[in-house]
Each structure stands twice: as C-alpha cells, then as structure tokens.
Design an enzyme around this catalytic site. Structure first.
Site, mmCIF file in Angstrom:
data_model
loop_
_atom_site.group_PDB
_atom_site.id
_atom_site.type_symbol
_atom_site.label_atom_id
_atom_site.label_comp_id
_atom_site.label_asym_id
_atom_site.label_seq_id
_atom_site.Cartn_x
_atom_site.Cartn_y
_atom_site.Cartn_z
ATOM 1 C CG HIS A 1 -1.911 0.212 0.969
ATOM 2 N ND1 HIS A 1 -2.473 1.495 0.074
ATOM 3 C CD2 HIS A 1 -3.798 0.613 1.702
ATOM 4 C CE1 HIS A 1 -3.638 2.080 -0.121
ATOM 5 N NE2 HIS A 1 -4.099 1.058 1.276
ATOM 6 C CG ASP B 1 -13.714 -10.003 -20.945
ATOM 7 O OD1 ASP B 1 -12.859 -10.923 -20.818
ATOM 8 O OD2 ASP B 1 -14.357 -9.776 -21.861
#
Length: 450
Positions: free
Chosen positions: A168, A391
């Site tokens: 992070h 996708d």
C-alpha cells in the site's frame, strides 16, 4: 481446509527491463510511510473457466509483463537506508533492474472446488477463501524482501479466481484498479499503445526527501507488547441494489432537511452500516466511535492532480461521535457527520498533516486498527472502481471478493455490484456482531439478501 495446491511460482518482470532501469527511484511521502505496518490489501475476481486450449496462463503472464512496463513501480522493490549519524532510517522504491525486481505470479489449482462453493447463499464467505489470495500475513515492511505486487491465479473445476496483493505504500486503490484495467485490456488483445504513467509529482513543498524516520518507529513490537488472541471474525457480502441505494440516499437527505449539504449515496450507505454495526458492538453510550473513510485527494489538492495520477494519494478521514449520539440520531445525521468529514479533507489540511507528521513521526503498529476493539468501521475501496470491466479475453468477472489482509472487525470493502448501480459490501465482523446484524430488522429492510 481447501485443497488449493500451488503448481508454480515465478517472478514476472517488465517486458523491456532495460527501459525500466532508466527510471528514477521513488521517494515516499508521509502518507506512504504511515502505512508501514498495514497489510497488503487483497482483492480478487471470480470468472467462469476459459477453454484450456487458449493457454490463458501463458497469456496472463505475457500481458502482465507488458502491463508492468507501463506500471513499473509495481515491479520495483522497497529499499531501507540506515542513517547512523542521527539514528534514523529512510525508505524509497527502487525501480531499476535489480534481480529481485518484478511481480510474483502464483499458479494454483483446486480440483474439488467449483464456482458454487464460492458463491454461497446469502453472501456467506467460506473460510477457505484465504487460500485463494497471495501475500497473506504480509505487511508493507516485508516489501524489503517480498515483491511489491503478487498475483495468484487459481483454477477450479469450472472457474478461475484471479487475485492480487500489493504494497500500500506504492499505490492506492485507484492506482491498482487502473493497473488491472490496463492488464486485462492488454491480455484480451487490446492496444498496447498506452500513455506513460503519470507519477504524482512532488507537491509537498517544505519537506525534504528522503524523509528520515526515527529508527525506533520501524522496530517490530516486542512480545510483551503483543495482545492476546482477538475474538473470532466472520465475513459476509451484503448486496445493495440500485433501488436500495437510491432509497438510502433519499432518506438521508430527507432527514437532514433543506440546506447546502447534499448527502451522497456512499455517505448514506456508510452511515447505515456504521449505525447498524455499532448498535450491536456492546459499546457504552459514552464511548467514542469512528467511521473511517478513504478519501481520494487528487482533485482536492491545489493545483489538482490528474485523475489517472499513480501513487498513494488518499487519506483516511475519520468522523468521530459518541455511541449515544450515533444511536439517538437518525441515519441522516450520521451521514451528515461523514459528509462534513469528507468536505474537510482539503489541500491545506493534507499539507499541514504532512508537515506535522515529519516533525513528530508516529507510525501505528496495528495498521488500520486493533483487532481487539470494535469501535470503528473502516470503509475502503470504492464502488466506482471498474471491477466488472476486467475481461482478460474469456468473459467478464461474475463476482469480486476481498482477501484476509487487515481483517479487523468493522472492515468494509466496497465493490461495484454486477448489476449497474448496485454495490456489494464485503464485511468483516466479530461473529456475535454479525449474528445480531442478521437479525436486525432495521438493517435488513435496506439490504437485498441474495
């Protein structure tokens, strides 16, 4: 225990590593360094299984190499510099061609599990899900030896789960999702012609880099400081339809009456969750409770940063009230407290925090909070991140889940729902809090149980 078996583990490096090596090292801001003990955030997508003839594992790795060429900080490594002259340490991200650079890619399989085992009724999250994520138990400090980005692709009988964990200190949610959107487009045969990465730039005037941190702030807690085992937590995914969200927003704005403030959908939803969870927390009325919300500051800074700017450019805003105040007032009032907190996250406040932090460095050793208390909700991620557009060439995801990192009671990870305008909330709660929440009529009338 789930029969998840690792088939292979490898390091994927940027396609053109020589070009990557010319990029400068990245210094870390106070907001990056403040996350030194935060676990790697983990997210994952569930897909129907592609045709094995497509050689999708090879395609994923090849396209990942191309994506890392664009998002080169994820293939770097965290470096620690000791400064013995003043007993401090400094950190930076090294993006050159050291042999340890690159992202970790794990290929795993589970021959007994299927899509239906993950998509359990009523949003239940099975305990075995932790085996579907990489970087379990890894926090930001481990970036000294662990890759800054790890990915795991787990094949099941009729599905594939693609997950990630990332340091992070390198990036926030907006940046990691931009990376994933780019990776999936490349993998599905989209154009490789992408704009160069836009780094955040050094807008923190008056702060010298690299920032020097007292060595004591980077020392792991001694055994005497460790707490006893926390209560058991359970996970559940709550689904809010577009109609649910619209109803909550209208209700919150109606309750606060006319005025300049307008409650957003996310603020109304956060308020509902905050009140509902704390109502069953067992806290006394006089105790303080907190709603912590990650706020993107790119467009709040002066001058504003580009929306696509890469890095960790958010802050965890905190709204604080007493339990009595939260429960005595309506949901609209709680949403208004969140709204005011979000509005207060300004350029001036951001830079003042940074300057004060450098003068008196204090880094929480418990990350997002202590696992021993249940006085807060932590609203992370965003329903505006594009999850279902990822996708990779064999269809869009059918579900999204959060991993076990930073699992404190009150952790709420928000995803866009699969239907337009809907929101899924992946909640981690103490077991008894979840049991009571699932019997709470006021809460249940605002959520859709699937």
């Amino acid at each position: 225990m789930a029969d998840v078996t690792v088939i292979s583990s490898s390091i994927v490096r940027p396609q053109n590593i020589n070009q990557s090596s010319s990029r400068t090292k990245i210094h870390l801001t106070p907001f990056d360094l403040n996350l030194l003990y935060v676990d790697y955030p983990q997210r994952g997508f569930l897909f129907h299984k592609p045709d094995p003839e497509t050689q999708f594992i090879s395609r994923l790795k090849t396209s990942l190499s191309t994506a890392l060429e664009i998002y080169f900080p994820f293939s770097g490594r965290l470096v620690k510099v000791d400064n013995p002259e003043d007993n401090t340490v400094s950190f930076y991200i090294d993006c050159d061609e050291h042999g340890s650079s690159g992202a970790k890619f794990v290929h795993a399989e589970s021959k007994s599990l299927s899509v239906s085992d993950i998509l359990q009724p009523h949003g239940s999250v099975p305990d075995f899900m932790s085996h579907f994520f990489p970087s379990v138990g890894v926090n930001s400090t481990k970036g000294l030896t662990e890759p800054l980005l790890a990915l795991q692709v787990t094949e099941m009988k009729d599905g594939v789960f693609i997950s990630f964990g990332y340091n992070h200190m390198v990036a926030d949610g907006a940046s990691i999702w931009n990376f994933f959107n780019t990776w999936s487009k490349i993998c599905s045969g989209g154009s490789n012609d992408h704009n160069p990465l836009k780094l955040r730039g050094w807008f923190l005037d008056g702060i010298s880099f690299p920032i020097r941190i007292p060595a004591s702030e980077t020392e792991a807690p001694s055994p005497s400081q460790e707490v006893s085992l926390p209560p058991t937590t359970k996970e559940r995914v709550f689904h809010f339809t577009k109609r649910d969200i619209s109803h909550l927003k209208a209700k919150a704005n109606r309750e606060i009456g006319s005025g300049d403030m307008v409650i957003s959908s996310l603020q109304a939803l956060s308020a509902l969750l905050w009140r509902s969870i704390i109502r069953h927390s067992g806290m006394n009325r006089e105790e303080e409770t907190h709603c912590k919300v990650a706020v993107d500051l790119r467009q709040r800074l002066n001058p504003p940063l580009d929306k696509e700017c890469f890095g960790n450019v958010n802050i965890l805003g905190v709204a604080t009230v007493t339990v009595g105040e939260l429960l005595d007032h309506q949901m609209g009032w709680a949403a208004l407290q969140i709204n005011k907190m979000v509005q207060s996250q300004t350029d001036e406040r951001y830079k003042t925090f940074a300057k004060n932090w450098v003068r008196n460095v204090k880094i929480s050793k418990t990350g997002d909070g202590s696992p021993m208390v249940c006085d807060s909700v932590v609203v992370s991620s965003s329903p505006w991140f594009d999850v279902y557009g990822n996708d990779f060439g064999w269809g869009k995801p059918i579900a999204a889940r959060a991993g076990p990192g930073n699992s404190i009671s009150g952790k709420l990870v928000l995803f866009q729902g699969i239907e337009e305008g809907s929101i899924d909330v992946h909640a981690t709660l103490w077991s008894h809090v979840l049991v009571n929440l699932l019997a709470d009529i006021e809460f249940l009338e605002n959520v859709t149980i699937t």
